[in-house]
Design a protein around this motif. Structure first.
Motif, PDB file in Angstrom:
ATOM      1  N   LEU A 195       1.499  26.300  29.824  1.00  0.00           N
ATOM      2  CA  LEU A 195       2.870  26.287  29.540  1.00  0.00           C
ATOM      3  C   LEU A 195       3.285  27.503  29.275  1.00  0.00           C
ATOM      4  O   LEU A 195       4.520  27.722  30.037  1.00  0.00           O
ATOM      5  CB  LEU A 195       3.096  25.392  28.203  1.00  0.00           C
ATOM      6  CG  LEU A 195       4.592  25.016  27.811  1.00  0.00           C
ATOM      7  CD1 LEU A 195       5.371  24.263  28.826  1.00  0.00           C
ATOM      8  CD2 LEU A 195       4.584  24.298  26.605  1.00  0.00           C
ATOM      9  N   SER A 196       2.934  28.252  28.776  1.00  0.00           N
ATOM     10  CA  SER A 196       3.427  29.757  28.673  1.00  0.00           C
ATOM     11  C   SER A 196       3.483  30.302  29.823  1.00  0.00           C
ATOM     12  O   SER A 196       4.533  31.110  30.138  1.00  0.00           O
ATOM     13  CB  SER A 196       2.218  30.677  27.837  1.00  0.00           C
ATOM     14  OG  SER A 196       1.153  30.885  28.080  1.00  0.00           O
ATOM     15  N   LYS A 197       2.601  30.124  30.858  1.00  0.00           N
ATOM     16  CA  LYS A 197       2.718  30.621  32.200  1.00  0.00           C
ATOM     17  C   LYS A 197       3.863  30.135  32.955  1.00  0.00           C
ATOM     18  O   LYS A 197       4.883  30.721  33.691  1.00  0.00           O
ATOM     19  CB  LYS A 197       1.355  30.321  32.992  1.00  0.00           C
ATOM     20  CG  LYS A 197       0.291  31.177  32.746  1.00  0.00           C
ATOM     21  CD  LYS A 197      -1.002  31.008  33.499  1.00  0.00           C
ATOM     22  CE  LYS A 197      -2.171  31.658  32.784  1.00  0.00           C
ATOM     23  NZ  LYS A 197      -3.308  31.190  33.352  1.00  0.00           N
ATOM     24  N   LYS A 198       4.095  28.638  32.654  1.00  0.00           N
ATOM     25  CA  LYS A 198       5.240  28.112  33.447  1.00  0.00           C
ATOM     26  C   LYS A 198       6.573  28.736  32.801  1.00  0.00           C
ATOM     27  O   LYS A 198       7.657  28.662  33.288  1.00  0.00           O
ATOM     28  CB  LYS A 198       5.296  26.677  33.175  1.00  0.00           C
ATOM     29  CG  LYS A 198       4.224  25.926  34.176  1.00  0.00           C
ATOM     30  CD  LYS A 198       4.258  24.426  33.740  1.00  0.00           C
ATOM     31  CE  LYS A 198       3.186  23.803  34.597  1.00  0.00           C
ATOM     32  NZ  LYS A 198       3.236  22.472  34.676  1.00  0.00           N
ATOM     33  N   LEU A 199       6.649  28.992  31.323  1.00  0.00           N
ATOM     34  CA  LEU A 199       7.687  29.834  30.760  1.00  0.00           C
ATOM     35  C   LEU A 199       8.046  31.095  30.997  1.00  0.00           C
ATOM     36  O   LEU A 199       8.919  31.764  30.486  1.00  0.00           O
ATOM     37  CB  LEU A 199       7.516  29.319  29.332  1.00  0.00           C
ATOM     38  CG  LEU A 199       7.623  27.799  28.996  1.00  0.00           C
ATOM     39  CD1 LEU A 199       7.466  27.812  27.568  1.00  0.00           C
ATOM     40  CD2 LEU A 199       8.920  27.261  29.165  1.00  0.00           C
ATOM     41  N   GLY A 200       6.987  31.935  31.585  1.00  0.00           N
ATOM     42  CA  GLY A 200       6.966  33.153  31.795  1.00  0.00           C
ATOM     43  C   GLY A 200       6.626  34.102  30.606  1.00  0.00           C
ATOM     44  O   GLY A 200       7.193  35.269  30.497  1.00  0.00           O
ATOM     45  N   VAL A 201       5.852  33.461  29.705  1.00  0.00           N
ATOM     46  CA  VAL A 201       5.702  34.160  28.534  1.00  0.00           C
ATOM     47  C   VAL A 201       4.226  34.841  28.651  1.00  0.00           C
ATOM     48  O   VAL A 201       3.193  34.484  28.681  1.00  0.00           O
ATOM     49  CB  VAL A 201       5.453  33.424  27.339  1.00  0.00           C
ATOM     50  CG1 VAL A 201       5.280  33.901  25.847  1.00  0.00           C
ATOM     51  CG2 VAL A 201       6.761  32.375  27.119  1.00  0.00           C
ATOM     52  N   SER A 202       4.318  36.189  28.542  1.00  0.00           N
ATOM     53  CA  SER A 202       3.087  37.152  28.699  1.00  0.00           C
ATOM     54  C   SER A 202       2.353  37.059  27.241  1.00  0.00           C
ATOM     55  O   SER A 202       3.299  37.005  26.093  1.00  0.00           O
ATOM     56  CB  SER A 202       3.360  38.520  29.029  1.00  0.00           C
ATOM     57  OG  SER A 202       4.205  39.183  28.304  1.00  0.00           O
ATOM     58  N   GLY A 203       0.955  36.886  27.193  1.00  0.00           N
ATOM     59  CA  GLY A 203       0.529  36.896  25.892  1.00  0.00           C
ATOM     60  C   GLY A 203       0.269  35.568  25.313  1.00  0.00           C
ATOM     61  O   GLY A 203      -0.410  35.499  24.244  1.00  0.00           O
ATOM     62  N   GLY A 204       1.133  34.558  25.831  1.00  0.00           N
ATOM     63  CA  GLY A 204       0.762  33.170  25.365  1.00  0.00           C
ATOM     64  C   GLY A 204       1.448  32.715  24.302  1.00  0.00           C
ATOM     65  O   GLY A 204       2.472  33.447  23.736  1.00  0.00           O
TER      66      GLY A 204
END
Length: 182
Positions: free
Chosen positions: A83-92
């Motif tokens: 989900l963090s990848k889909k949201l473009g969030v680095s570091g999770g």
């Protein structure tokens, strides 16, 4: 130890007033206080509700600068890494502390609901919704806590989107159906 939740119901009254002002019709089903979706489901199953039941997470990024309120199916696992990848969030992403939950959206653990974005007057929280919830014609109603964990509110998907937009929280729609870990 049980979470404090939101026992005074003032948030629920404010929510109901807002929904009425927006012309959004809902139905509320009372049940005993619950702190997990697993505790809640036996009560809802007895009510034979039509539609999708949610489970909700309040998360933050690694630097504690960004916050998301995530809504998924009650039976669905959510992989925070994916989900963090889909949201473009680095570091999770990871769960936020209850104090931050209360500060940002005004509810405690056990009462997390996408409807709590009503309390995010500064627009600091992003609303993430499972794509299946909003597929046209798929669900008659979506079911969420109405700021308290002693009731469940039924709202149509279109009225839920109307509510979110009226609060300044355009839903970020994400398919969370991949294999998961949470």
């Amino acid at each position: 130890m049980a979470a404090e939740g939101n026992p005074d119901h003032s948030g629920q009254a404010e929510l109901m007033s807002f929904l009425e002002k927006e012309g959004i019709v809902t139905k509320t089903y009372d049940h005993p206080e619950v702190f997990t979706v697993d505790e809640m489901m036996p009560y809802l199953e007895k009510m034979n509700l039509e539609g999708a039941v949610s489970k909700n997470f309040f998360v933050r990024d690694k630097k504690k600068r960004n916050h998301w309120l995530i809504t998924a199916h009650h039976y669905q696992s959510v992989n925070f890494n994916t989900l963090s990848k889909k949201l473009g969030v680095s570091g999770g992403i990871r769960f936020a502390d209850e104090s931050v939950l209360k500060e940002k959206v005004g509810v405690g653990q056990g009462c997390v609901t996408p409807l709590a974005v009503l309390n995010d007057k500064k627009g600091e929280v992003k609303l993430v919704v499972e794509a299946d919830f909003l597929k046209e014609g798929k669900h008659k109603h979506l079911h969420f806590h109405p700021m308290v964990n002693s009731a469940t509110l039924a709202i149509t998907p279109s009225d839920f989107v109307k509510f979110a937009k009226a609060t300044g929280h355009e839903p970020i729609v994400v398919d969370m159906t991949e294999p998961t870990d949470c």
